[in-house]
Structure formats: structure tokens, C-alpha cells
Design a protein around this motif. Sequence first.
Motif, PDB file in Angstrom:
ATOM      1  N   UNK A  41       0.834  -1.193   0.000  1.00 60.38           N
ATOM      2  CA  UNK A  41       0.000   0.000   0.000  1.00 60.38           C
ATOM      3  C   UNK A  41       0.875   1.252   0.000  1.00 60.38           C
ATOM      4  N   UNK A  42       1.924   1.200   0.787  1.00 59.89           N
ATOM      5  CA  UNK A  42       2.782   2.371   0.906  1.00 59.89           C
ATOM      6  C   UNK A  42       3.522   2.617  -0.413  1.00 59.89           C
ATOM      7  N   UNK A  43       3.972   1.528  -1.010  1.00 60.22           N
ATOM      8  CA  UNK A  43       4.712   1.663  -2.257  1.00 60.22           C
ATOM      9  C   UNK A  43       3.848   2.347  -3.311  1.00 60.22           C
ATOM     10  N   UNK A  44       2.590   1.949  -3.367  1.00 59.70           N
ATOM     11  CA  UNK A  44       1.699   2.532  -4.371  1.00 59.70           C
ATOM     12  C   UNK A  44       1.375   3.972  -3.993  1.00 59.70           C
ATOM     13  N   UNK A  45       1.231   4.179  -2.711  1.00 59.72           N
ATOM     14  CA  UNK A  45       0.918   5.528  -2.248  1.00 59.72           C
ATOM     15  C   UNK A  45       2.040   6.493  -2.603  1.00 59.72           C
ATOM     16  N   UNK A  46       3.252   5.979  -2.686  1.00 56.65           N
ATOM     17  CA  UNK A  46       4.413   6.830  -2.928  1.00 56.65           C
ATOM     18  C   UNK A  46       4.490   7.388  -4.339  1.00 56.65           C
ATOM     19  N   UNK A  47       3.708   6.864  -5.237  1.00 58.27           N
ATOM     20  CA  UNK A  47       3.768   7.384  -6.606  1.00 58.27           C
ATOM     21  C   UNK A  47       3.210   8.790  -6.652  1.00 58.27           C
ATOM     22  N   UNK A  48       3.907   9.627  -7.388  1.00 53.91           N
ATOM     23  CA  UNK A  48       3.441  11.009  -7.464  1.00 53.91           C
ATOM     24  C   UNK A  48       2.547  11.231  -8.678  1.00 53.91           C
ATOM     25  N   UNK A  49       2.652  10.363  -9.674  1.00 47.43           N
ATOM     26  CA  UNK A  49       1.885  10.615 -10.888  1.00 47.43           C
ATOM     27  C   UNK A  49       0.813   9.558 -11.123  1.00 47.43           C
ATOM     28  N   UNK A  50       0.290   9.041 -10.040  1.00 49.86           N
ATOM     29  CA  UNK A  50      -0.841   8.120 -10.135  1.00 49.86           C
ATOM     30  C   UNK A  50      -1.947   8.723  -9.285  1.00 49.86           C
ATOM     31  N   UNK A  51      -3.146   8.800  -9.828  1.00 50.98           N
ATOM     32  CA  UNK A  51      -4.192   9.476  -9.073  1.00 50.98           C
ATOM     33  C   UNK A  51      -4.822   8.577  -8.018  1.00 50.98           C
ATOM     34  N   UNK A  52      -5.599   9.180  -7.141  1.00 55.93           N
ATOM     35  CA  UNK A  52      -6.103   8.479  -5.956  1.00 55.93           C
ATOM     36  C   UNK A  52      -6.971   7.276  -6.325  1.00 55.93           C
ATOM     37  N   UNK A  53      -7.798   7.482  -7.370  1.00 56.08           N
ATOM     38  CA  UNK A  53      -8.683   6.389  -7.769  1.00 56.08           C
ATOM     39  C   UNK A  53      -7.888   5.188  -8.216  1.00 56.08           C
ATOM     40  N   UNK A  54      -6.891   5.430  -9.020  1.00 58.02           N
ATOM     41  CA  UNK A  54      -6.034   4.347  -9.495  1.00 58.02           C
ATOM     42  C   UNK A  54      -5.333   3.671  -8.326  1.00 58.02           C
ATOM     43  N   UNK A  55      -4.849   4.497  -7.410  1.00 61.20           N
ATOM     44  CA  UNK A  55      -4.132   3.948  -6.266  1.00 61.20           C
ATOM     45  C   UNK A  55      -5.034   3.029  -5.457  1.00 61.20           C
ATOM     46  N   UNK A  56      -6.242   3.484  -5.259  1.00 58.64           N
ATOM     47  CA  UNK A  56      -7.160   2.705  -4.434  1.00 58.64           C
ATOM     48  C   UNK A  56      -7.418   1.336  -5.063  1.00 58.64           C
ATOM     49  N   UNK A  57      -7.702   1.371  -6.364  1.00 57.40           N
ATOM     50  CA  UNK A  57      -7.968   0.108  -7.060  1.00 57.40           C
ATOM     51  C   UNK A  57      -6.747  -0.801  -7.021  1.00 57.40           C
ATOM     52  N   UNK A  58      -5.597  -0.211  -7.243  1.00 49.75           N
ATOM     53  CA  UNK A  58      -4.371  -1.007  -7.269  1.00 49.75           C
ATOM     54  C   UNK A  58      -4.113  -1.655  -5.915  1.00 49.75           C
ATOM     55  N   UNK A  59      -4.320  -0.890  -4.874  1.00 49.67           N
ATOM     56  CA  UNK A  59      -4.084  -1.429  -3.532  1.00 49.67           C
ATOM     57  C   UNK A  59      -5.038  -2.578  -3.261  1.00 49.67           C
ATOM     58  N   UNK A  60      -6.296  -2.332  -3.552  1.00 47.04           N
ATOM     59  CA  UNK A  60      -7.298  -3.384  -3.310  1.00 47.04           C
ATOM     60  C   UNK A  60      -6.945  -4.643  -4.091  1.00 47.04           C
ATOM     61  N   UNK A  61      -6.595  -4.425  -5.336  1.00 46.88           N
ATOM     62  CA  UNK A  61      -6.299  -5.574  -6.202  1.00 46.88           C
ATOM     63  C   UNK A  61      -5.056  -6.315  -5.707  1.00 46.88           C
ATOM     64  N   UNK A  79     -17.574  -2.047  -1.534  1.00 42.64           N
ATOM     65  CA  UNK A  79     -16.530  -1.055  -1.276  1.00 42.64           C
ATOM     66  C   UNK A  79     -16.307  -0.189  -2.517  1.00 42.64           C
ATOM     67  N   UNK A  80     -16.295  -0.842  -3.674  1.00 37.34           N
ATOM     68  CA  UNK A  80     -16.063  -0.088  -4.911  1.00 37.34           C
ATOM     69  C   UNK A  80     -17.164   0.934  -5.126  1.00 37.34           C
ATOM     70  N   UNK A  81     -18.382   0.523  -4.842  1.00 38.29           N
ATOM     71  CA  UNK A  81     -19.503   1.440  -5.041  1.00 38.29           C
ATOM     72  C   UNK A  81     -19.409   2.589  -4.045  1.00 38.29           C
TER      73      UNK A  81
END
Lengths: 725, 701
Positions: free
Chosen positions: B563-583, B612-614
Motif C-alpha cells: 500500500x505504501x509503495x503505491x501511495x508513494x507514486x506522485x503521478x498516479x491518481x487516488x482512484x487508481x491507487x485505491x484500485x491497485x491497492x485493493x487488487x 466497497x467499490x460502489x
Amino acid sequence: APIPPPPVQRWRRRVRSEYMRLRQLKRLKKAEEVKAVFVSNRVKIEKQTSILNGEWSNLRIQSVPLSSSDGPAATKKMCTVESGFPGFKVQAVAMRPLSTVTGIPFMYSWSPLQHNFMVEDETFLHNIPYMGDEVLEQDEAFLEELIDNYDGVHGDREGGFISDEIFKELVEALNQYSDHEDENEEEAATAAPTEKKEAERAIRRSSTEGKIPSDKIFTAIASMFPYKGTMEELKEKYKDLLEPPSLVKLPPLCTPNVDGPFAKSVQREQSLHSFHTLFCRRCFKYDCFLHPFHATPNVYKRKSKEIRMETDPCGADCFLLQKGAKEFVDQNMLRSQRFRKRRRHQLQQQQQRPASASCPGPSGFAEESKDGESDHETTSSSDGNSRCQTPTKLRPVDDEAEQPASCAAEWSGAEESLFRVLHGTYFNNFCSIARLIGTKNCKEVYTFAVKEALIHRVPLEDGGILPQKKKRKHRQAAALLTASALSIPDNSSNQVYNYQPCDHPDHPCDSTCPCVITQNFCEKFCQCEDECQNRFPGCRCKTQCNTKQCPCYLAVRECDPDLCMTCGAAEHWDSKVVSCKNCSIQRGLKKHLLLAPSDVAGWGTFIKEPVQKNEFISEYCGELISQEEADRRGRIYDKYMSSFLFNLNNDFVVDATRKGNKIRFANHSVNPNCYAKVVMVNGDHRIGIFAKRSIMQGEELFFDYRYSQADALKYVGIEREVDMS
Amino acid sequence: MAPHRHGPSAGGHPVTPGGAGGARANGLYPPSSSSSDSKKPNMQVVQADHELFLQAFEKPTQIYRFLRTRNLIAPIFLHRTLTYMSHRNSRKKAKRKSSKVDNLLFRVEKMQGDQEMHGLASNLQLTFTGFFHKSGQPSQDCENEQTSVSLEVLLVKVCHKKRKDVSCPVKQVPAGKKQVPLNPDLTSPSGAGHFGSFPSLLVPSSEFETSNSYTVKSYSLLFRVSAGKRPYGIQNEFYLCCQRYKRRSSPLREDGENTLVAQMTVFDKNRRLQLLDGDYEVSMQELTQQCPLNNMRATWETILDTKHMPPLKAFCDGPTLRFTLRWTSEVCDGSTAPVAKPLATRNSDANRESSGPTDRKPLHAAVKETINSDKVHTRAREHVPAEPRPKLRIFYQFQYNNNSRQQTEARDDLHCPWCTLNCRKLYSLLKHLKLSHPRFVFNYVPHPKGAKIEVSINESYDGSYAGNPQDVHGQPGFAFSRNGPVKRAAVTHVLVCRPKRSKPSLSEFLECEDGERQRLRSYVGGLNRLYFRSDSCVPRPPQEMDVDSEDERDPDWLKEKTAKQIEDFTDVNEGEKEIMKLWNLHVMKHGFIADHQMNEACLLFTELHCAHLVRQNLRRNFLLHLVSMHDFNLVNTRTIDQAMARLEAAAHGDKQPAEEDEAEEEDEWETAEEFQMETDQEPSESEDPNRWQESQSRVLN
């Protein structure tokens, strides 16, 4: 009145005091941060402790009542504390001896892991290894040599170091000063009318934000910190430092959230860019722990048969019932087919260009559209701002307000982006696209598609021109890139090299293919054709795949669940019993291991269940590090006389020191009951520990550290150096 | 042979079994120093040598002595249960196989029936061969006047005590008087041949029936022989006592005749038949004044002690009466006697009785039995070299002082020198030594006279504790502070182990090579340790033993890390991050490894996370994720459609209270599953079950 000191000296003094003050502030701030973290950690620990205590209280175990076992004899013995001062009584308390607890071997803390974890090279030494309280002479020499291996030691330049942040703050603080001082100076010298001064100050105050402070400040700082550069350099630097904040706030390459209110209408590749770049096709995860770079999808390989055309209208209002719709669809079908062919050609062209070779995926699309529609290229805007297309499309999405009633309805940026994304997958199956978009019906989609088809010729994104690279704060994958690129395969020796999916669209896998050079098979992750000669075909076994009859077993590979469809490796995902015995590592079908003090040395691994000969016991997991890093780390481990390094292949070493699993405690023996084998598991080399003979329940596990079955793998730091010479 | 510092230096005198230093007895030959051919050694050298010998062997011997005694008192196992000692087991496996609980009852019933039959339907026929008295009786005497003695047989009934009686009422029923030949020559054809010419006597069956109001406790035969003027007499057991108390004015005492007396029990107190068909020889005893049998509690043991004559000697020259006993149903015909089978309990009882009136029959039986068992064993172990039965001498060669010195001792039997266990076979002895006395190393060397066993100290003996680790590591607070039943650590000893046994052969005891030693792993394996948690090094309580901390593929820190690794990206938006973390968490939890799992993985993800997605409004991001997966050629469009439809359904359900979402969702999932199962099940039930299984597995996969 005291004679004021000369300005330079005064400034220097100011610089020093300000610098000290700022550093003090920094320290305090840092201390506060640490405190806050500490407190939050405490809370976490307390929560965890109360959970554990709750569990313990449910275990029907009572703690020992104090001093019950001591007996009367023990309580008679009193411990007294006397003080020399009169008036203080001698204090005495009954002695309560505690029962001895058998000691356990020493253990450094480590993190549990069930799968290898790749880490970057550490160019900074995090801490100077502790070699005991007495520093011996040879240790000192060793430490010096060790530090030479690294770029530096963590926290080295603490004293006297002036960071950019401090520098900026220092200049700003001095700037405030200078106003005031100038005032005073002027006051003292000329005694000018105060109103004017006030006005001047106000002006100055307002302008301080944008204004560069006077040179005096920089001169003073430069004289204080000579190694930071001259006055001019510092001034330039300060100017630079003023710039970035605005940039940080809005990262240039970040596509707005499609589900958010600021979604923009962007091209397909841009919408999918994050997903495409971060997804690891081998781990099925985003930004996985194991593979430093992820190939972007191989678009042209997509199965075309799957894209079926819905010829039947989806309902009474289906766009197919509209006039000219079918014709449009058919025409576009042809076009999209041509389009795919051309794209492939373009991709090949592009591969030959070294600049874009590193990132073929996202740029491919954009370039195609640029080159393919070259007659319209003149209209495409070339400036970097073109990302946000038209001002009208920037308007926030209002889901509630948007009603499908209006046929020529306004399309939000998100919807437009989604349409482009889906159009790349579903092509002209507008019914499906409409269903997936959800807020538009297929007629609207159709109308938009017609419009898009026209627009398509007009301005296009050129976002792909700049190779977009996902950036992460404080993380660089460059070190890994070099590490893996450095290993130059040597065909003559029996070496094992790491597998990298090959990607050379212009020619089939021949002698120049990296897979062929490294003597690896091409895997399903390679960009080459399925019919590639270098592909491993998998097995057709109907038995257990644990003999050399099985081609997978013979090639020291685990059965690939996408290739070996008959042996059972591709079935029974939920059960632990699989007919194929050659897929245990990938499925993690390890045995239950236990930890106890070893009969030999330190800790040992013990098996809880009896196992048969050649049965899989556990994977040896740990950090995946480069050979160079292993050399550096190994030097320290050798000094400690305890190493968890395990050579994986010519490029990488598994180090279970910091992260690992319980098998890391298995001791070395020349007459072991287990053996280690490096197996190719779906493109990754992994270390399996297997039973050398049948092992009974409760036996301690041993394996020979030096000679694993893959003879090519050598013990770090010993044999490898010999090999090089 | 076994060294013992404080034991007597000379061997050879009998020592009671169980005492220290007992192994010195039992025919062990005294140690012959160093080598047999050495001349008279210096006394001091011998002493020093002995000292070394003791140094090496004393401690382990003491330990094994102690263990021997302990095992006698509280046996941990029975030797006869060991495979190599199976000849010590008298029970036959064949019998056990067919045994049933019902048979037990049947057997008892049958036994009782037998007894009844004996008691009621049979007459006791006694045919007297003769009265033998060699030493005391001058042969001249018998020649001139006494060729026969008069024998009186009495049936003694001891009845149950009634309330008023002080002691057991005894009834004597005279069965008859006969003249019995004195010292007849049985070897002569005239004497041996005429069975019918011997005096015979019949006790009718009616005598053994319950008489009068008294229930008879036991019946016994009392033989009284009076020979002219030299009366002999003795009576046995309580009969005599009773007689002395009750019948003080007995005529046989007063007339001063020589009377010899013997008594045999026919039915004992438990109404078991004691006398079966057979030839008996009864030792007669003189009834004298010195007879110490005035004690009510006199037993055969005390009687024995007072006799100056050893029991067997009595048969050699003491006065004995020989007769043949037969149970007949008819008065005249002796051949149709019922053949009474010896009862199971009979043997032990007979042994006990044998000191007094000794019968021959059980002896025969015992001999027969050993022969039988020997046959069985020789058949079972054909590969054991047949041991020379008569004289097997075993030489124990003790090697000590770094194998530089040795002493040899020999013994003639196959008893273990340390535990005096009779192994009865050389193979068994060697196996026993090897397995039960691991502090020594035994090597077998064939020897012309028998066997030589080299004994040396086992340097690599592992005396480590194999008990419950919880007892040693004594976790304070666990063992002694139980509050109610608490699960203890399981300590495993392999009790039943059937390893592949090679055919027993003495060659396995020959000096072993290194490779062979490896095979001798201890069979006491198991989880006999205290185990620790790998994360905290805290001892694991027994109830935690089955929990494997490595069963979870995604440790907490790794979840946090991804989760932290994905959170650290500066050019990925929150929605993408959330989906990526969940996945990522989804993939890590389920450990997908195959491309073709991805369709299901996506659907499962939708099922688990659609609420959760909804709620998080991630619908479009999820669609992007699916399309991206499709671009990677991992999912097909059908999966995208299905997943999005599922999400759509959840979104519409979301109009209702959002809290109920998850429960609702799970319900739906379950019903969906059930539905699937049902539809699959229905057609299959009518058809064959294989089809059904196939369809089942299709559903699961």
C-alpha cells in the motif's frame, strides 16, 4: 553609543546565530516528530497487547502467583538498603528469587516472507556493524575496508551540512533581518522621516515574496559556508529553490481520477497508462515486489476472434436500427483491422529507434496515430499543454444532472475517456460500450463515435511523445537495471542466468534473443509469438511429474499452469492435494515447520509432519539482491559468522537475513536430510528445499549449504572469485 | 561377570534373584585375565587391570542394574511383546485371531458343564499299583510276612461353615479298604502286565453330590496305609487340624499302629476338578508327634520348610503309593473314562500343589508344551542357525582402556548378564543386548563352542532426554498453575512401528560398518521439544502447535508495504491507487499463479469488494483496471461484462441503506453458488455418479 561592528562581521554573526536558531528549530521539530511517531506506535503496541492479553485470558492458563513457590525459608531472607544519612531508616524488603528460565539462542529480528522480495542495492552503509565491545585492530581494518565499498555511511555529514531546505529558510530569515537592520542603519546615519520609512517598509514587505534578497546575505552565507559555493552560485540556487513548489503541487503527468470531479477527456493510452505501466504481468500485481520493470501489454497479440460483433439490436432504441449505422460499423470494422496491422508495422519501426525502445507501449499508440494520420499532423498542437483538450471538456462531471434524454447530450470528460478506452477493446460494439459506460445509451455512444471518427482526424494527443515514466518518491530502479544488464552471459560455462522476458518484435527469437543468449526458454511473458521455437512446450504427463520422464522435471522447471494442462498443475486451486508433484513451490504447498533451539548450533528448523523422500518441504525465501550487493553484505555476514545468503543464479542472490521464512534456520550439514534445488517457476528462479530421504516427524532439517543440485550456483564470495580469476 | 566394585570377589554361589551382583551367579565363569595363555600375573598388575575394568564398565552396569530392578517392579513393556522375543510369548496368534467375546462366555459355560458332568455323572475309579518304601523297609521283612499293606481310602468332605459352627464341618466317608502289594516288581512281566490284577476301588459319583444340609466346599481323598506294627501317619492341611481339634480320641492314634497318610484334593474350594485321569504317585508321610501342623494357617510353604526331606527326594526313597486314577461313567468299564481336558487355570494350581502330593500329569503336559513351542519357533525362524542345544557357551569379551585391554568371561546360558533376562536364543540375546543396553557396543563373533560377544563402551551414546520438554524447560506459570483441564504438549513415542525387518540373522551383529550405523536411527521421534514462535521467540503453548504462522501468504507488514509503495507514486491518481491497492491485497491473499485464473480472480474480486467499490466511487477505475487486464490478454470481454454487471447490481442495491451491503452481498453470493450447485445436481442424480463428480469439479474449477 557602542560602535557598531563592520557590516560583514555583523552579517556573519547574524548568519551564524540564525543558522544555529534554525538548526535548533529543526532539531526540535524532528524531536517532536519522533515523539509523535513514538506515541502513535505506543498506542498501536498497547492495542496489540490488549488483544494478545485477551487471547491469553481465554486460554485457561493462570499466571504464577508470586512467591508461592518460595516457601517460608525464602521469605525470611531480607534485602536491606542503608543510607549514610541519619533520619533515613534502613529499608528492607523480603527477597523473592525468581526461578531461572532456560536461555534461548541469539536471534536478530527478521520479517516473515513467503515469496522472494527484490530490493535495490544499498550504496550507503546504514550502520557500522557492531563487532563487540572491544574493537580489535583487525576489526578496524575490516571496517575501513567495508566503508570503502560504499558511497558513504548513513548520517555522515550531519555536522556543518546545510541542506537546501535550511538554506532557503536561512536566507528568508536573514532577509527579514536585513530590512530591520537597514532601517536601523539608516536611522542611525540619516535620521530620515519615519513616515517615509514606514511606507518603504510596507512596500518592501509586500515585495519580499518575489524579490531576491540582497547580495549581502549571500556574501555572508558564502563566507560562512565556503564549500557551498560563491555568492553568485548561492543566489542562483536560491532562485532555483523558489521555483519548484508550484510544480510539486500539480504533477505534470498525473491523469485526473476518472471517478473524480475533475476527470478530463484524454486518450485511451493516457487513461490506461498507470495500469499498463505498473501492472506486473508475471505477478498479476501492481508495482510488484519482484520484477523491477514491467512490460506493457503486447496489444497486437490480442486474440481477434474474441471481439465479436453484435449484429442484433440490443433493444427497441438500439443504434443499429438507425439509418446508416450498420454501414458505419462495417466500414469502421475494416478500418480498425487495417489500423491494427498498421500499428504493428509502426511498432516495429519504432523499436529500431533507440530513444523510444525502452518504453514501447504507450508511445506506440500515440506515434501511430501521429504518423498514420500524417496528413492531419499539421493540425495537432505541438506544445506540451495539449493534454487538456478543449476548455469545454474540462467542465466537472455532474452525474445527476446528466440525463440521457438529450440525445446530443453533453459528454463529460470521464465518459469520453471511457469511450476511447472501451472503443480500443470493443471497437464498434456500441451496445456493450454503452452498457459499460452506464450513463449513456448506445445511440448516444454511436453519435459520439461518429463525431469521434471525424474528430479523430483532427487534433490528437501527443502525450506519448514524452516517454511517460511512473515516478516514485525516493526510489530509483536504475541500480537494478544496471545490475541485471551487467551480467554478460558466457555460453561456454554452465551458468544459470536470470530470465527476462524478451521483446524484439522485428525478428523472431534467434541467436540475438536475450532468452537464447542466457540459455533460458522463452516464457509466456515474452513478447514473441506463441509458436516461438524457444518456447518451452510444457508437459503432457498424466502422472505425478516427479521423474525425469516429465520434460518439465527434467528441465528443472515447475509445471506451468498455463502450459501443462494434463498433469493437474492447472487444476484444483483450492485443495492442497494436486496430482502433479511438480508445482509445489508456486502453490506454496510447504510443510509445517517449527522453530526450536538446534541440536547443532543456534536455532534450528524442525518438521512437524513426516515427509517422503524428494517431497517438497519449503521454499527458501528472502530478499533478492544483486551479486554485487551480496558481495558487500557477505563481507559483513562472514564477519558475523552467520550468513543467510543463497546464490540463486548468476545475477541474483537470495538473502534471508532481513526477510525470510522459517527454513532459514535450517543448519548446514555434510550429511543432510534435505537438499536445495533452484527451480524455474513460471519465469522466476526459486529455491526449493526437498527431502533427501524420508524424514520423520520432529526431525531437525539440514541441507548442504555449498553444493546444491544446480552445480552452477556457487557460494557467494568464495567460489565466485575463483571463477573470475 | 558384571563388574561390581563392592560385590564379592568370587562367583559361583547361589544368589537370590533380584539382589545386586546377581549376574555373578548362574554359571558365569570367573574372569580370566587378559589372555588365556598368560602365566601367573603379578597381583598388583591384576589389581590395576581390574581397576581399569571397573572404571570402564561399572557405571553403565549399575545403571542397567537399577533399570532392571525398576522394570521388575514397574514394567514399561513386556519382553515377550518384542518381535525378537516372541518365543517368550506363550499365546498363539492363531488363537487370538479367532477369539471372540462370545467365545469367552461359551468356554466358561462349557467348563462348568464339564465339571458338573464330572461331579455328577462319573465315578472315581482308583487302581492301586503298589506301595513303595525302599529305605526304611528292610527287604527281608517284606519277603517273609509283608507282601502287601492294607490301605484305607477315605473321602473327606469339607463343608461350608454354618453360623453355629466354629470351624468348617468335616465329614469322612470311608471309600473302602484294600490290600496293596508292597514294593512290587513292575519291570517283571508278571507285575506290569496284569493291570486288572491290581486292587481297585470305586468311589461312586453320588458321593460327590451335595449331601445333607451341608454344602460341601471341597472333596479330598485321604489314603491311610497301615503296615503291621510300624504305624505311619500324616495328615494334611486343615483336615488334620480339624481332626486334631475335633476328633481327639481318634482310634488310629490310640492303638499305636504305624500309619502312613496322604491326602489329595479332588475338588477344590471353587469346585474345580483337581485330579484328572492318569497315573499318580503319592508320597506318604508318617503321622508323628513332631508334626508341626497344628497351625491353622499352615500352608504348603511352611510345611515344606519343616520337612527335612526335599520334596523330590521323597519320591526317590520315601514311602509312596502308586495308583491309576480314572473317571468312569460305568462301574465296570474303565476304558470309557471321560477324557478331561486340563483347564487353563489348572497348571498354576497344580504347581502350587505339587510340593505336597505331586502328580505327574502336569509335568508331562509342560514338557509337551515346550516341545510344541520350540517346533513353532524353529519353523518361524528357519534362518536362525540352529543352536547347539546341549552346551552353548557364550564368551563375553570386555574391551576397555581404548580397546587395549580385554577380559573374557563365559557363561553357559542365554541370560542377559545385566538384566538376567532369559533370552533363550542367541539371536534374541544379541538383539536384546544391542537394543536394551545402548551404553555398550556389542559385536558378535562366531565361536566354535558357541558365540563370542565383544563388549565395549559406546562412546557416542546419546543420553539426551526424550521426555516431555515442557517438564524440562519448565515454563514457569504453566505446569503448576492449571485452572481446569489444559492441553498438554503431545509427547510422541512410536509405540507401534512396523519397519521393514530383514530376516533375522546373526550376521547383523557382526562388526558394523559406518553405513550401517546410519540406519540405526532412534525410533523415538516426534515433537518432543519446546518450540518457539518464529516472530517473538516466545515458547509456543501446546494448544498452538497446529497453527502455522506461515500459512498466511500475506503478512501484515507486506500488506502495509504494498500500500505504501503505491501511495508513494506522485503521478498516479487516488482512484487508481485505491484500485491497485485493493487488487494487490486480493492477489496476495489468494496467491493466483496462472493466467487462466484471472477471469475468476476478477469475478471474485468483484464479489468481495463490490460494495466497497460502489461506496468509494471507483466504478470507472475498476473498469479501467479490467480493460487493462484485457489488454494484457488475461481476461476476456465476457469477464468484463459480468464483473461490471455485478457491480451495477450492487450499485442499485446501494440505494438502500449502505450498511447492509456487505451482508446482503454475501447472501447473494451464497445463493448464487447454491443455485449453481442445484442446477448441476439435478440432471446428474438420475445419471451415473461419475458424471455428477465431473460437473462438480467443473463448478469448482
